[in-house]
Structure formats: structure tokens, C-alpha cells
Design a protein around this motif. Structure first.
Motif, PDB file in Angstrom:
ATOM      1  N   ASN A   1      -2.483 -10.001  16.753  1.00 15.96           N
ATOM      2  CA  ASN A   1      -1.390 -10.963  16.786  1.00 15.96           C
ATOM      3  C   ASN A   1      -0.146 -10.440  16.087  1.00 15.96           C
ATOM      4  O   ASN A   1       0.277 -10.974  15.060  1.00 15.96           O
ATOM      5  CB  ASN A   1      -1.834 -12.304  16.174  1.00 15.96           C
TER       6      ASN A   1
ATOM      7  N   PHE B   1       3.729  -9.985  15.277  1.00 17.96           N
ATOM      8  CA  PHE B   1       4.850 -10.897  15.416  1.00 17.96           C
ATOM      9  C   PHE B   1       5.694 -10.457  16.605  1.00 17.96           C
ATOM     10  O   PHE B   1       5.777  -9.270  16.895  1.00 17.96           O
ATOM     11  CB  PHE B   1       5.727 -10.898  14.168  1.00 17.96           C
ATOM     12  N   PRO B   2       6.362 -11.412  17.267  1.00 20.65           N
ATOM     13  CA  PRO B   2       7.252 -10.995  18.364  1.00 20.65           C
ATOM     14  C   PRO B   2       8.542 -10.385  17.829  1.00 20.65           C
ATOM     15  O   PRO B   2       9.632 -10.838  18.131  1.00 20.65           O
ATOM     16  CB  PRO B   2       7.516 -12.300  19.120  1.00 20.65           C
TER      17      PRO B   2
ATOM     18  N   SER C   1       9.527  -3.591  20.657  1.00 16.73           N
ATOM     19  CA  SER C   1       8.790  -4.793  20.272  1.00 16.73           C
ATOM     20  C   SER C   1       7.334  -4.461  19.996  1.00 16.73           C
ATOM     21  O   SER C   1       6.719  -3.653  20.681  1.00 16.73           O
ATOM     22  CB  SER C   1       8.875  -5.815  21.405  1.00 16.73           C
TER      23      SER C   1
ATOM     24  N   THR D   1       4.897  -6.268  20.543  1.00 17.28           N
ATOM     25  CA  THR D   1       3.985  -6.773  21.563  1.00 17.28           C
ATOM     26  C   THR D   1       3.935  -5.893  22.805  1.00 17.28           C
ATOM     27  O   THR D   1       3.178  -6.151  23.725  1.00 17.28           O
ATOM     28  CB  THR D   1       4.406  -8.180  21.997  1.00 17.28           C
TER      29      THR D   1
ATOM     30  N   ILE E   1       0.123 -16.889  15.635  1.00 22.11           N
ATOM     31  CA  ILE E   1       1.305 -16.408  14.922  1.00 22.11           C
ATOM     32  C   ILE E   1       1.336 -16.988  13.514  1.00 22.11           C
ATOM     33  O   ILE E   1       1.620 -16.292  12.532  1.00 22.11           O
ATOM     34  CB  ILE E   1       2.589 -16.819  15.681  1.00 22.11           C
TER      35      ILE E   1
ATOM     36  N   LEU F   1      10.578 -19.280  17.561  1.00 24.05           N
ATOM     37  CA  LEU F   1       9.853 -19.340  18.825  1.00 24.05           C
ATOM     38  C   LEU F   1       9.979 -20.706  19.478  1.00 24.05           C
ATOM     39  O   LEU F   1       9.850 -20.831  20.685  1.00 24.05           O
ATOM     40  CB  LEU F   1       8.374 -19.022  18.581  1.00 24.05           C
TER      41      LEU F   1
ATOM     42  N   ARG G   1      10.273 -12.574  24.480  1.00 20.41           N
ATOM     43  CA  ARG G   1       9.146 -12.279  25.350  1.00 20.41           C
ATOM     44  C   ARG G   1       7.961 -11.799  24.543  1.00 20.41           C
ATOM     45  O   ARG G   1       8.128 -11.012  23.645  1.00 20.41           O
ATOM     46  CB  ARG G   1       9.509 -11.140  26.312  1.00 20.41           C
ATOM     47  N   TRP G   2       6.786 -12.302  24.867  1.00 20.10           N
ATOM     48  CA  TRP G   2       5.646 -11.780  24.105  1.00 20.10           C
ATOM     49  C   TRP G   2       4.319 -12.076  24.759  1.00 20.10           C
ATOM     50  O   TRP G   2       4.320 -12.728  25.776  1.00 20.10           O
ATOM     51  CB  TRP G   2       5.649 -12.420  22.738  1.00 20.10           C
TER      52      TRP G   2
END
Lengths: 280, 241, 422
Positions: free
Chosen positions: A123, A125-126, A173, A175, C306, C328, C421-422
Motif C-alpha cells: 500500500n 502512498f499515491p 509515482s 504506485t 492508505i 484523495l 491515479r493509483w
């Protein structure tokens, strides 16, 4: 005609207490965390009964057991993540370096920096890779300048075995990485706040075998720098990775000992049934 | 810790283990039979029977190879732990040991043509009794394996003392005979070898028992008291028996 | 555990190719096709309604943006007795203009050109256009100039084809002298009695100020409430009660909020009637539940992984909320805010209750000044007898729609910007 295993029945010898003071044999290394008589309740339901385990510096400790046996719940007690669940109640003593982690003067935020956690599903972080790693040091004030922060980021990524793969794209990023890389990123993120203990909750269950092998090798390398506790439902992984193994069943600690002993000659029948695949 | 008899969740694992146990029982049975036949051939000087024993040893060798292959495969595919692992390792070693027992029986059968008339040889009279006991040891050791009976295994290990004592007696008697009948030294020497083979069979049965004990208990069998060392015997000449 | 000892009767092998199956397949395809066409029909119907609305509005309102004009010869040098351009430049220009008496000049010129009744041909405030022209270009004062001035409302309506018999006759008389031009004043002026002089700027400014106040009150309160309810509130009866109350508030008819505003803000607090401040406060009360609901949904949609990740490395609750959850959730919150604001923009009933229905001839200069908003303005104009107001109403509706479109476009832009985006 074979007997039906009734998993709702309690242990055949309910009075057998397993290692109330679990073995600290010579050569175990300094004691990092100690738990005594821990019980966890979710409302009325008891999830963990009277567990006492020690976590030492030089050993990777594995928690194994069937689904729903409480190993993840117990792991989350060690960094007070169960505080986030309103109906959870924890009793007993849990100490980190001798300090009671549930004492009022223990700051839970700092505790979670000292006892880091890596989760089952990666997980990140974005944010960018750099910011993922730098976030922890920033909020705890661990770096006094950009150079120091850069240094922390680089060291953490190197320790996690990810530096070579991401050093020229630190601002991409987090992700966008593959699953295995993301998990190593999460491990690096936990390392960045300089923890004393790293808790891993089934870190490889979402990864393919190659990524899993890399993480296992990483755990091997981190051993000795951090006390590591890993929860896994993969027994072979526990056998490969750990030096101490604890077997949980329906919320109780059935057996806790040296990994090679547990897997070649366990003392408890329940343990033996589980690891030989006779469970259920 | 005794096996509760609970089946594995993956049934194919159980069927593999059962197959292996069956094969170990078979190889044990064949080796026992080989000993009995070889001794009968020796007593009756039956050359045909002796030749049969020699030929049938091939079956024992093949069986051992099949046991090895299946054990190997089961370890690779099933990733056995704890008592399953110990049992498979024990199976592996036991099959080798039992195959060697078969070889000793074959060796005895090979010497039958050379020994003309055993009834002339006094010391040979003890051989049938010795072979019975050795044979019984092998049977009991394999029975202990089938039943995971550590106590029976321990007992087998102790009874080997009897076989050793038999060997000591026969050794003395044959040496005395050799001194008194130099022209029969050739045949007497073969008798010595046969006695030695039987004594080795007894030791191998003990090896099997040790494996069984380890598989059942998870720790090695405690050391037993060894009897007289036969090499001590030659210092005192016998007084003629 | 026993393995299945029950003997399963072997099922008859399924005939996938048989007639029965084929019929089932055909029926399935047919029902899927039907559904697709139904959906398509629904979309076409909706689009049709929308298109109809737009076409009618634009068709009606477009004419509101145009005005009929007549040329007027003005001989400035003769009229003013030799005034020079420099007098009307700079700061003194307006003052000097007043002393010049532009109205009289214009009236005289009109009389000369069109006769005694000439003044009636023009709209009452037409001379102001000349003042504006002089200020814009002082040089014209030194020459003879033709200035186009807007005709009066009846002629305007008649020229556009909808007038009384009398007006039509006049139009026929004037013939080529009439021309159509874009009515810029519509965008600069405020409400007036003469339809030719009205503009929407007053109402537009009132709307803008009111919206602004609504936003700065409702947004922070709404977002903070949403964050508190989702992240901090304990799960107990009280929280449930608050939740239910807020959900119900969002469904309350807007006129009730008007009554509330009247009772609390005007009567209890004694705030100035018809002020943008009061209107903004009332609309904020109305918009807040919408923001709270959409905010809560947006925050709920942030995955717990998160949060756990942030907590796991030792972030405090506040850091988790502001560094991770809020960024977010922001797209969702913004969407909800814009929806709430768009609804507030079009509200008439509550604002009528608090008195924003007066005739406001000048745009409000502050939040405490009497103001009106676009929907109310539209409502008032639609009530007018004078036919000239019909097209003005439609034109105002177009302006309102454009305003809404702009707000939505802004919302989409902001949402895309903040979407990670994720």
C-alpha cells in the motif's frame, strides 16, 4: 474410518499451559519485545487468550496457524494498531525495551515509528517514490535538511534492495511499480523511520514466487538490524525465513519454539496436525 | 507421539505413504524368506533352492529401487514435515538396509554348493537356531515399522545381543574345529562367513529398529550396552568342545 | 471425515445444441436487444427534452441581446457652443459632462430630425448612451456626429415582429432607418422600468456575491463536519442522530430555509433585509448538508489501506486526515460542492422570503447592500406586463445557464486536476 476433527472443541488438554515463560535460550540475542498474558476482546468475543511470547533482536519470529486463529490480531497488538478498532480491548502486558506500550506516557504515534508494520497488500502512498520514503522522516522530524533526507531515502532503498531499480526515477509515482517492488517500497518506507521492530503481516501473500523469494532474502538480510516478526499462512515460508516459530490455534498459543524443532519434531499434537496437513 | 490415524487433507499424500509402507512390508517379507530359504538350502544341501535364492535377490534389488524413487518423489512433491518427514527418511534408509539383508541371504545361498556335508560339522548345528533368531529380529523390526512401535524397536535392538552371543559361540567352536581338523578348514571358513552374515543381518535389523524409533519419537535411540567384543576372544584358547 | 459416500445419480448429459437451448439463446439475445433499445430510447428522449429547452431558450433570448436603433444627427459644435474635447478627458470629464446638459442636446437633435414626437421614438434613457460615447471618445464633441440610439420598447418589439398594430405602422414608416445592433448595455445595466434599459449586471453581481458568501461559509463547515463525522466521531446513538438529521436536512424544501433565514437572520439578528449577506447565509444553510453528505461519501471511499499505511509509520490522526485522506477525497468533495452550489445558484424561493425581491436599480457595492440574484430577477421580469420584457427574461435565462455551465466546467477541471491515479 477416521475421526472427524471438530475444530470448535477446545484443546484435548485444556490445562496444559505452554511455556508461560517462553524459552529464552542462550544465544537468543537481546530481548526486544515481551508479552505476558495478553488477551484481546472484540466486544464480547475473545479473540486472543493468554498469550505470552518474547521477541528477540537476532531472531526472525514467525506466527503460523490456520485462518482466524488470531495471529494477525496478536501482531497488531504489538504496535497498538488495534486501537483503531473501537470495540477492541487488549489486556495483559506488552513491553518494548522494558517500557509498557499501553502506559499513558507512551505516545502511540512514536511507538508506531519504533515498531513499524508492513501489510499484506502493498500500500504505497499515491505519491512519488521519494515522497513515500521521505514522508515518515518528515513527520517525525528525523532529518534536518534536504541532504539528510536524501541520504535517508537512499539508505532505506538500498537496505530494501530497491535502490538499483529506482534510483533514476525517484519522482515517478510509487504506485507505478510492480507488486514485488511496491512491497519492497513499503519495507523501505518502514525502515526509513529507523524502527527497532518490523512487523510483517503476510507480506508475500499477494506476490509471485520470484518477488516472494526476493522479500525472503531481504528479511534474511535485515535480520540482526531489526527484530522481525512475520505472520504467514505459508508454512514453508515460515520454515525458510524464521528462527523461532509460534503456532496459534483459535486464539491460543499452542507451541512456541525453535523453528527447526517445530517442523521436524513438534511437541504438541495440534501443531503436528497443522504442519503435516492433517488439520481439518 | 503416536499417530492418531488422522488422514491428510490431501488424500493423495496418504495413498503415497500407504503405497510406500506396502512396499517396505514386501521387501521385508522377501528378505526374511530369502534368509529362511538359504538356511534350508544349507541344511539340506539343496542346490536348486540355493540357486532360487540367488535369482530372487534381483527382485529385492528392484523393489529397493522402486521404494527409493517413490520416496524421492513424495518428498519433492508433498513437502512433508515433522513425523511425515521422519517416516519418509526412515523409509529411505530402511529399504537400503533391508536390501543388504537380502544380499547377505544371497551370500549364504552362494556358499551352499561349497559346503558338502554339514552334518559332519559340529559347530554348524547352532546355525539354524541363530538364523531363526536373526530372522525373527528382521520380522519384528519391520513389524515395529508398520505399527510405529518405538518400544518394540527398542526390544529388537536389545535382542540383537542374543545373535551376537550366538556368533561369539560359533566363532569359538569353528576356530577350535579348524585347529583340530585342518583339512576341513575351507568348509569351516565358509561356515564362519555364514555365521558372520547372520550376525550382520542381526545388526541390520537393529539399524531398522533405530530408524523406526527415530521416526516414531523424533530422537535417536539411546545407546545400548554392547556385549563382549569378539576380538577379545582369541587370547584364550578353548578347552575343546 | 467421510468422503462422499452418497451415490450421485448421473445427470442426463445437457443437450446444448438442441431446440430448447436454441430457443433460450434466441430469447436471451432478444431481451438484451430490447433492453439496449430501451436505454437508447431513454437517452434520446432526455437529449430531446434538453435540446428542446435549449433551442427554445436561445431562440427566445437571443433577441434580448439585440436592440433596434435609430440614427440621430447631433451637431455638437452648434449645440455646445464650441466645447473642446479636452474638457471631457480625465477626471473632470464626468463633472463637465453633467454641466454640458447632454440630455437637452440629444432631445433637441431628435426633435430636429424626427419632429415633435421624435423623443417618443426613443427609449427614455437613450441619451445616456451619448454621454457614454462622449466619455469614450471626447473628440466627437468637436464634430457633427451620427449616433445610434436605441428605439423605444414598442418599436423594438414591433421590429422584431411581435408588436401592436400601431407600433407596426410606425415601423413601416421609419423603414430603413431602423437597424439592429448588439445590446451591450444588457450586460452592464441593472434593473430598470424600461425594458430597453434593463441589464443583468446587477443581478449577476448579486448572484456572484451571494455565491461567494455561500461558498466561504458552507465549504469549510461542510468539509470539516464531514471529516469529523467520518474520522473522529465515536459510533454511538448521538452520531447516528446527527447523521440522520443531516441527511434529512438535504431533503428539506428550500422555502423552509427561507423561513428560517427570515426568522433568524432578519428578525432575530436584525440583519439588513435583502442583503447579499443574508441571502448567502440562507443558501449556505441549504448547501451545507449536501457538502457534508458528498464529503462523507468521498472520505468513506478512501481505502483503509492508505490509512493503515500512514498509521503504521507513525502518523497522527490529524496527519492521516490532512496528508492522505483529504487529498484523495478532494475530487469527490469538490464535485459535491459544485452540485450544491449549482443548486443554490438557481434557488428563488428562500431568497424571496428574505426579501431579495425588491426593485434594485444599481448593482450592490457590498455584502450588506440590498441586492437581487439572477433567478429572482428572471422571476420578476417574467411578471412584467410590458412585452419587451419577454425576450429579456429569456436572455437572462441564457445568462444563468451560461453561469451554470461555467461552474460545472470549473468543477470538472478542478476534479481532474486533483484526481490522483493509483
Amino acid at each position: 474410518m477416521t475421526e472427524v476433527i471438530d475444530s470448535t472443541r477446545s484443546s484435548e488438554s485444556p490445562n496444559m499451559t505452554i511455556s508461560t515463560a517462553p524459552a529464552i535460550s542462550p544465544g537468543d540475542g537481546p530481548l526486544k519485545m515481551s508479552t505476558r498474558n495478553v488477551n484481546v476482546f472484540y466486544g464480547e468475543k475473545q479473540a486472543i487468550s493468554d498469550v505470552s511470547i518474547d521477541v528477540t533482536m537476532d531472531n526472525v519470529t514467525a506466527f503460523i496457524g490456520p485462518s482466524g486463529c488470531g495471529k494477525s490480531t496478536f501482531l497488531r497488538c504489538l504496535n497498538r494498531m488495534n486501537d483503531t478498532i473501537p470495540i477492541a480491548r487488549v489486556t495483559g502486558d506488552i513491553t518494548l525495551e522494558g517500557e509498557d506500550i499501553y502506559a499513558p506516557q507512551m505516545d502511540v504515534v512514536q511507538l508506531r515509528a519504533r515498531v513499524g508494520m508492513v501489510f499484506q497488500k502493498p500500500n504505497p502512498f499515491p505519491k512519488s517514490i521519494y515522497d513515500n520514503i521521505a514522508y515518515g522522516p518528515r513527520i517525525h522530524g528525523l532529518a534536518t535538511g534536504k541532504d539528510e533526507l536524501d541520504n535517508i531515502v537512499e539508505t532505506s532503498l538500498q537496505r530494501a534492495g530497491l535502490w538499483g531499480e529506482v534510483q533514476d526515477r525517484l519522482h515517478d509515482s510509487g504506485t507505478a511499480l510492480s507488486g514485488g517492488q511496491q512491497q519492497r517500497l513499503c519495507i523501505a518506507r518502514a525502515i526509513a523511520v529507523d524502527p527497532e521492530v518490523i512487523l510483517m503481516d503476510e507480506p508475500c501473500s499477494a506476490l509471485d514466487p520470484i518477488a516472494t523469494a526476493k522479500i525472503e532474502e531481504l528479511i534474511h538480510e535485515l535480520r540482526g538490524k531489526y527484530a522481525i516478526v512475520i505472520v504467514t499462512h505459508n508454512m514453508q515460508q515460515a520454515a525458510r525465513v524464521s528462527q523461532r516459530t509460534a503456532f496459534f490455534h483459535l486464539g491460543t498459543l499452542v507451541e512456541y519454539g525453535v523453528t527447526s524443532d517445530i517442523f521436524t519434531n513438534p511437541t504438541q499434537e495440534k501443531t503436528r496436525d497443522y504442519i503435516t496437513g492433517r488439520y481439518g | 507421539m503416536a499417530n492418531t490415524g488422522t488422514e491428510h487433507t490431501v488424500k493423495a499424500f496418504d495413498s503415497d505413504i500407504n503405497e510406500l509402507r506396502g512396499m517396505v512390508a514386501e521387501i521385508g517379507g522377501r528378505s526374511e524368506q530369502a534368509i529362511a530359504k538359504a538356511m534350508r538350502a544349507l541344511e539340506k544341501h539343496d542346490l536348486v533352492l540355493a540357486a532360487e535364492v540367488v535369482a530372487e535377490d534381483k527382485l529385492i534389488d528392484d523393489l529397493e529401487k522402486r521404494i527409493d524413487d517413490l520416496t524421492f518423489q513424495t518428498i519433492a512433491l508433498r513437502a512433508p514435515m515433522a513425523d511425515d518427514l521422519r517416516e519418509l527418511i526412515a523409509t529411505f534408509k530402511i529399504s537400503g538396509v533391508v536390501e543388504r539383508i537380502g544380499d547377505y541371504a544371497k551370500n549364504i545361498a552362494k556358499r551352499v554348493p561349497v559346503i558338502a556335508s554339514t552334518h559332519k560339522l559340529g559347530p554348524a548345528s547352532l546355525l539354524p537356531s541363530m538364523s531363526n533368531i536373526a530372522s525373527q529380529l528382521v520380522r519384528d523390526a519391520l513389524e515395529a515399522f508398520a505399527r510405529r512401535d518405538a518400544d518394540l524397536a527398542l526390544e529388537v535392538s536389545e535382542r540383537d545381543q542374543i545373535v551376537d552371543d550366538f556368533y561369539t559361540s560359533i566363532f569359538r567352536a569353528v576356530i577350535t574345529y579348524m585347529i583340530e581338523n585342518p583339512k576341513d578348514i575351507g568348509e569351516a571358513a565358509h561356515l564362519l562367513f555364514i555365521a558372520k552374515n547372520l550376525e550382520r543381518i542381526g545388526d541390520h535389523a537393529t539399524n531398522v529398529a533405530e530408524m523406526v524409533y527415530f521416526a516414531a519419537k523424533g530422537e535417536p535411540m539411546p545407546e545400548r550396552d554392547r556385549g563382549d567384543n569378539p576380538t577379545d576372544l582369541l587370547e584364550e584358547p578353548t578347552n575343546g568342545r | 471425515m467421510n468422503s462422499t459416500t452418497a451415490i450421485e445419480k448421473d445427470r442426463n448429459p445437457t443437450d446444448w445444441q438442441g431446440d430448447v437451448m436454441q430457443k433460450r439463446i434466441r430469447r436471451r439475445y432478444a431481451s438484451e436487444r430490447r433492453f439496449k433499445y430501451l436505454g437508447l430510447g431513454a437517452i434520446i428522449l432526455s437529449a430531446g427534452f434538453l435540446a428542446f429547452l435549449l433551442i427554445v431558450m436561445v431562440g427566445n433570448g437571443f433577441r434580448g441581446f439585440t436592440q433596434t436603433e435609430l440614427p440621430v444627427d447631433i451637431d455638437f459644435p452648434a449645440m455646445t457652443g464650441g466645447a473642446s474635447a479636452s474638457q471631457f478627458e480625465g477626471v473632470n470629464g464626468q463633472a463637465n459632462l453633467r454641466t454640458l446638459g447632454v440630455k437637452d442636446i440629444v432631445n433637441t437633435s431628435v426633435e430636429i430630425q424626427y419632429g415633435e414626437d421624435g423623443r417618443e421614438l426613443f427609449s427614455s434613457g437613450a441619451w445616456q448612451g451619448v454621454s457614454a460615447a462622449i466619455l469614450a471618445n471626447p473628440k466627437i464633441v468637436e464634430t457633427k456626429t451620427i449616433i445610434y440610439m436605441p428605439a423605444n420598447s414598442e418599436i423594438d418589439v414591433a421590429y422584431k415582429g411581435d408588436g401592436t398594430a400601431e407600433a407596426e405602422k410606425k415601423v413601416a414608416e421609419l423603414g430603413d432607418q431602423l437597424s439592429t445592433a448588439f445590446n451591450w448595455n444588457f450586460l452592464y445595466n441593472s434593473d430598470a422600468t424600461d425594458p430597453m434599459q434593463v441589464g443583468i449586471w446587477g443581478a449577476l453581481k448579486g448572484s456572484l456575491i451571494t455565491m461567494f458568501i455561500t461558498l466561504i461559509i458552507a465549504f469549510p463547515i461542510g468539509v470539516l463536519s464531514a471529516l469529523y463525522l467520518e474520522e473522529y466521531a465515536p459510533t454511538n446513538r448521538l452520531t447516528d442522530l446527527i447523521e440522520v438529521s443531516i441527511n434529512n436536512l438535504a431533503a428539506v424544501p428550500s422555502i423552509i430555509f427561507g423561513l428560517l433565514g427570515l426568522a433568524v437572520f432578519l428578525n432575530l439578528f436584525g440583519m439588513p433585509r435583502s442583503a447579499a449577506l443574508v441571502g448567502g447565509l440562507t443558501l449556505a444553510l441549504m448547501t451545507m448538508p449536501v457538502i457534508v453528505i458528498s464529503g462523507r461519501n468521498a472520505v468513506k471511499a478512501v481505502p483503509p489501506s492508505i490509512r493503515e499505511a500512514a498509521l503504521g509509520i507513525g502518523a497522527s490522526q490529524m496527519q492521516v486526515v490532512f496528508h492522505h485522506v483529504l487529498p484523495l477525497a478532494l475530487p469527490g468533495i469538490l464535485t459535491g460542492t459544485i452540485i450544491g452550489m449549482a443548486r443554490a445558484l438557481g434557488e428563488t424561493a428562500p431568497l424571496l422570503m428574505i426579501g431579495m425581491r425588491a426593485f434594485i436599480a444599481t448593482p450592490p457595492s457590498g455584502i450588506a447592500e440590498p441586492a437581487t440574484v439572477l433567478p429572482v430577477q428572471i422571476f420578476l421580469w417574467s411578471d412584467e406586463v410590458n412585452r419587451g420584457f419577454v425576450e429579456k427574461t429569456s436572455a437572462a435565462i441564457i445568462v444563468l445557464l451560461l453561469f451554470l455551465l461555467t461552474m460545472n466546467a470549473l468543477a470538472i477541471y478542478l476534479r481532474n486536476r486533483f484526481e490522483t491515479r493509483w
